[in-house]
Design an enzyme around this catalytic site. Structure first.
Site, PDB file in Angstrom:
ATOM      1  N   THR A 184     -24.202  18.598 -86.158  1.00 24.41           N
ATOM      2  CA  THR A 184     -24.317  17.165 -86.123  1.00 24.41           C
ATOM      3  C   THR A 184     -23.947  16.208 -87.015  1.00 24.41           C
ATOM      4  O   THR A 184     -23.375  14.822 -86.804  1.00 24.41           O
ATOM      5  CB  THR A 184     -25.922  16.689 -85.733  1.00 24.41           C
ATOM      6  OG1 THR A 184     -26.269  17.447 -84.720  1.00 24.41           O
ATOM      7  CG2 THR A 184     -26.000  15.365 -85.046  1.00 24.41           C
ATOM      8  N   LYS A 227     -33.360  28.531 -87.119  1.00 29.81           N
ATOM      9  CA  LYS A 227     -32.969  27.612 -86.154  1.00 29.81           C
ATOM     10  C   LYS A 227     -32.317  28.215 -84.708  1.00 29.81           C
ATOM     11  O   LYS A 227     -31.342  28.459 -84.834  1.00 29.81           O
ATOM     12  CB  LYS A 227     -32.196  26.309 -86.755  1.00 29.81           C
ATOM     13  CG  LYS A 227     -31.688  25.274 -85.790  1.00 29.81           C
ATOM     14  CD  LYS A 227     -30.744  24.360 -86.344  1.00 29.81           C
ATOM     15  CE  LYS A 227     -30.421  23.329 -85.090  1.00 29.81           C
ATOM     16  NZ  LYS A 227     -29.369  22.379 -85.635  1.00 29.81           N
ATOM     17  N   TYR A 269     -29.009  29.893 -88.304  1.00 32.12           N
ATOM     18  CA  TYR A 269     -28.807  29.067 -87.406  1.00 32.12           C
ATOM     19  C   TYR A 269     -27.971  29.842 -86.264  1.00 32.12           C
ATOM     20  O   TYR A 269     -26.860  30.071 -86.425  1.00 32.12           O
ATOM     21  CB  TYR A 269     -27.919  27.891 -87.796  1.00 32.12           C
ATOM     22  CG  TYR A 269     -27.464  26.778 -86.893  1.00 32.12           C
ATOM     23  CD1 TYR A 269     -28.213  26.868 -85.624  1.00 32.12           C
ATOM     24  CD2 TYR A 269     -26.545  26.089 -87.205  1.00 32.12           C
ATOM     25  CE1 TYR A 269     -27.573  25.696 -84.676  1.00 32.12           C
ATOM     26  CE2 TYR A 269     -26.137  24.888 -86.239  1.00 32.12           C
ATOM     27  CZ  TYR A 269     -26.982  24.723 -85.127  1.00 32.12           C
ATOM     28  OH  TYR A 269     -26.358  23.864 -84.171  1.00 32.12           O
TER      29      TYR A 269
END
Length: 276
Positions: free
Chosen positions: A47, A163, A135
């Site tokens: 992001t 994550k 991740y």
């Protein structure tokens, strides 16, 4: 607060028109996130437009966020790339810049074997003394972290969390039952079910604009108040849909933050374009 926090935000990276990093925007965004309940700031993740950030910019960004956050929140630095040597350098630079932990995405584009993924993650985890959050986002990387890989990597003393942006709850429950890895939901649409199944917290895009609500959701689940948790989650659905379900989440989130005057510009770097 855990070593990673619980209400983590996948921060956007404020930019000026033309693409330079915006220091005023960064200052205001960090203060906004802390004031609304974030206890973990993920810097330079997907992001945050990590593929467009140079190594120097990534380190400067971590340094700036650490300076502004102080001891009010954990700062996690996104250091994963498609190149192990570059990821190791970024990890060391993030540690030198004051990061509290590292976020390490599975190498993208190259599509390594699971043995290659393990070797990559171990190399980065060995590069510093910081705890590592893996991740797992196969929709972007092209390669998923297999359950056997996660179980193997959990043996590393510094690899302590995941994550999960894969969305396979059954798999997550399997890994949770067989390791001490802390799971963090990386899909805002599934925040409630992940928390209900034992996730330690969230790494949320929506928290950029509604961290107070994601904090309330976490607390409701921990209090065992499922009715309240359902109501909060349902209340967030329109915002989640607006940010994540059409266009580009990064551009949409920056547009909302700029509309609310939290950051001065909604600028993004190509190949992203600003939201209409």
């Amino acid at each position: 607060m855990t070593e990673f926090g619980t209400n983590l935000v996948a921060m956007v990276t404020p930019m000026q028109p033309g693409g330079a990093l915006s220091e005023p925007g960064l200052t205001r965004l960090v203060e906004h996130l802390l004031a609304t309940g974030c206890d973990g700031l993920v810097v330079g993740g997907t992001t945050g437009e990590s593929p467009t950030l140079s190594e120097a910019e990534s380190a400067d960004l971590v340094r700036a966020v650490v300076a502004r956050a102080g001891n009010r929140a954990r700062v996690l630095a996104g250091v994963g790339t498609h190149d192990t040597a570059s990821s190791v350098r970024r990890a060391r630079e993030a540690a030198a810049a004051g990061a509290d932990a590292l976020l390490l995405v599975c190498p993208y584009y190259s599509r390594p074997t699971q043995d290659g993924v393990i070797a990559h993650c171990v190399a980065v985890a060995d590069a510093t003394e910081l705890p590592v959050m893996l991740y797992d986002v196969p929709a972007r990387t092209g390669v998923a972290l297999a359950p056997s890989t996660l179980i193997a990597l959990a043996e590393h003393p510094r690899i302590r969390a995941v994550k999960d942006a894969k969305g396979d709850l059954a798999e997550a429950m399997t890994v949770l039952s067989r390791t001490s890895l802390a799971y963090y939901c990386g899909i805002d649409e599934l925040n409630l079910p992940y928390l209900a199944c034992g996730a330690a917290g969230l790494v949320s895009v929506v928290a950029n604009v509604a961290a107070d609500r994601t904090a309330e959701l976490i607390h409701a689940v921990r209090d065992g108040d499922l009715g309240r948790a359902r109501a909060i989650h349902a209340d967030l659905v329109p915002l989640t849909d607006r940010l994540l379900r059409s266009g580009t989440p990064t551009a949409n989130t920056k547009a909302v933050l700029a509309e609310r005057r939290i950051i001065p510009h909604a600028s993004v770097r190509l190949p992203l374009v600003e939201a209409s």
